[in-house]
Design an enzyme around this catalytic site. Structure first.
Site, PDB file in Angstrom:
ATOM      1  N   GLU A 122      11.271  -7.059 -23.876  1.00 18.16           N
ATOM      2  CA  GLU A 122      11.479  -6.381 -22.596  1.00 18.16           C
ATOM      3  C   GLU A 122      12.874  -6.704 -22.078  1.00 18.16           C
ATOM      4  OE1 GLU A 122       8.743  -7.050 -19.442  1.00 18.16           O
ATOM      5  OE2 GLU A 122       7.018  -7.115 -20.783  1.00 18.16           O
ATOM      6  N   ASP A 152       8.181  -9.852  -9.327  1.00 20.76           N
ATOM      7  CA  ASP A 152       8.904 -10.922 -10.000  1.00 20.76           C
ATOM      8  C   ASP A 152       8.969 -12.155  -9.112  1.00 20.76           C
ATOM      9  OD1 ASP A 152       9.596  -9.573 -12.418  1.00 20.76           O
ATOM     10  OD2 ASP A 152      11.019  -8.379 -11.266  1.00 20.76           O
TER      11      ASP A 152
END
Length: 275
Positions: free
Chosen positions: A60, A71
């Site tokens: 990724e 995140d």
């Protein structure tokens, strides 16, 4: 050790591992952190022929975004620094294109829909594909709005990956899995990314439920950073996604330069796979 050829699609990569009854590792790198020059070497090291043979299934690449959805502080700080340094979407595409022939696994862009929308879905997908990406993970694109976008992404030749959380209702899980063509990204916990010591007790049951909805690979992310966690996941999942721990190691070794950073994360992937 037999050297595998470069694999461009998620289907080919996970299909190879499934045939061998093995689980894959999906490492994450924050594009442009700790500097743009580190991206190419990191991709080359993590996606080397040897690591692909050991079980790295895909990589990724996170596109820096000022307001990330889930995140944790490690990746947020990396994105903030990359943006402050002026890293752009075009920079990431260029860096990826330069090393793509030396990366033996598929690359997946982890990107906010806000970025894709600003570029235009068609343009973003065409440039991503030209750079060497095989799919998009769009964490902030829920159904039913996602349906038209996913159709367009797949029409441009890229796989689609969406997220399922432990709190996602079953009806919504069915909608999401139907829109995934690459793999299903299952969040091991509700909350934000970051290292955790154990896997949740409901993980196996939730993945078993997803198996009833889709035959696509199921990869698990959030909190994974130890070889024992990866080994535990191999009993139930098709892939283990590792992000914050990789970004942390890149930060810790940044003063040594891009080559050293790449060597560290390449070796860390081997450690996670029990080698």
């Amino acid at each position: 050790m037999k050297t595998p050829c470069t694999v461009n699609t998620l289907g080919e990569s996970f299909g190879r591992l499934r045939a061998q009854k093995r689980m894959g590792l999906v490492p994450f790198v924050a594009g442009g952190f700790p500097e743009l020059a580190a991206l190419g070497p990191a991709l080359t090291a993590m996606g080397s022929a040897a690591n692909a043979e050991l079980g790295v299934a895909a990589i990724e690449v996170g596109f820096p975004f000022s307001d990330p959805i889930a995140d944790g502080p490690t990746i947020q700080a990396a994105f903030t620094e990359a943006l402050a340094a002026g890293v752009t979407v075009g920079d990431i595409f260029k860096s990826v294109a330069e090393v793509r022939p030396m990366v033996h696994v598929p690359l997946v862009a982890m990107v906010s829909y806000s970025i894709v929308y600003r570029w235009g879905v068609g343009r973003f997908c065409r440039e991503a594909k030209a750079a060497g990406f095989g799919g998009l993970i769009v964490p902030d694109l829920p159904p039913p709005e996602a349906e038209a976008v996913c159709d367009q992404v797949r029409g441009e030749g890229l796989d689609t990956v969406l997220l399922v959380a432990p709190t996602t209702r079953e009806a919504r899980r069915a909608e999401i899995t139907n829109l995934c063509s690459g793999f299903v990204y299952y969040l091991s916990v509700t909350g934000i990314t970051g290292e955790r010591d154990g896997l949740p007790a409901d993980l196996a049951g939730n993945i078993a439920g997803l198996r009833k909805l889709t035959d696509k690979p199921i990869c698990v992310g959030f909190g994974i950073h130890q070889a024992r966690q990866v080994a535990d996941l191999a009993r139930v999942a098709d892939g283990a996604i590792v992000g914050s721990a990789i970004v942390k190691r890149m930060k810790e070794n940044r003063e040594k330069g891009p080559a050293a950073v790449a060597a560290v994360v390449g070796e860390y992937c081997r450690q996670l796979l029990g080698q």
